[in-house]
Design a protein around this motif. Sequence first.
Motif, PDB file in Angstrom:
ATOM      1  N   ALA A  70       0.697  -1.354  -0.118  1.00  0.00           N
ATOM      2  CA  ALA A  70      -0.066   0.166  -0.134  1.00  0.00           C
ATOM      3  C   ALA A  70       0.967   1.410   0.015  1.00  0.00           C
ATOM      4  N   ALA A 115       0.648   3.980  -3.135  1.00  0.00           N
ATOM      5  CA  ALA A 115       0.413   5.224  -2.850  1.00  0.00           C
ATOM      6  C   ALA A 115       1.324   6.399  -3.247  1.00  0.00           C
ATOM      7  N   LEU A 163      -5.379   0.899   1.459  1.00  0.00           N
ATOM      8  CA  LEU A 163      -5.540   1.824   0.406  1.00  0.00           C
ATOM      9  C   LEU A 163      -7.039   2.496   0.158  1.00  0.00           C
ATOM     10  N   LEU A 202      -6.217   5.293  -4.705  1.00  0.00           N
ATOM     11  CA  LEU A 202      -5.070   4.661  -4.088  1.00  0.00           C
ATOM     12  C   LEU A 202      -4.291   5.330  -3.489  1.00  0.00           C
ATOM     13  N   SER A 203      -4.902   6.176  -2.466  1.00  0.00           N
ATOM     14  CA  SER A 203      -3.798   7.107  -1.582  1.00  0.00           C
ATOM     15  C   SER A 203      -3.913   6.122  -0.373  1.00  0.00           C
ATOM     16  N   LEU A 204      -2.817   6.423   0.556  1.00  0.00           N
ATOM     17  CA  LEU A 204      -2.590   5.529   1.755  1.00  0.00           C
ATOM     18  C   LEU A 204      -3.488   5.936   2.733  1.00  0.00           C
TER      19      LEU A 204
END
Length: 129
Positions: free
Chosen positions: A83, A87, A116, A121-123
């Motif tokens: 992840a 990210a 995610l 798909l950001s942390l």
Amino acid sequence: MALDITQHSPLLSTAPQVCADDMTYVAQLGFKSVMNNRPDFEGGLDQPTADAVNTAAQAQGMRFYHLPFSGGDLSPALAQEFARMIADAPKPILVYCRTGTRSTMIFRMAIELGYLNPTDLSLVLANSD
């Protein structure tokens, strides 16, 4: 050249083993990053190395990430590391392994564990320590 690419979101797709020669085509498809989840020589000495694919990907202006693991190594800690890399990666990203299955599995695990954000798909790392 045609690759068997499976799109899981507009930002992430998976594929079976790619080689250095595929990187021009991958870049033409619009990918900005490539991630290898396959250990070098897992399939024998004729398997393309991560270094060879990395060099070709960078020559096409793409970033390369290497997170090699076998299917039995899949764990929440590995999904968290995945992840973090995803990210960080310029999107869209193509993730590959021998068949695409383990790359799909770790992607799904990272989403399911809340590491995610499935939209961008950001942390998130909602369940991290």
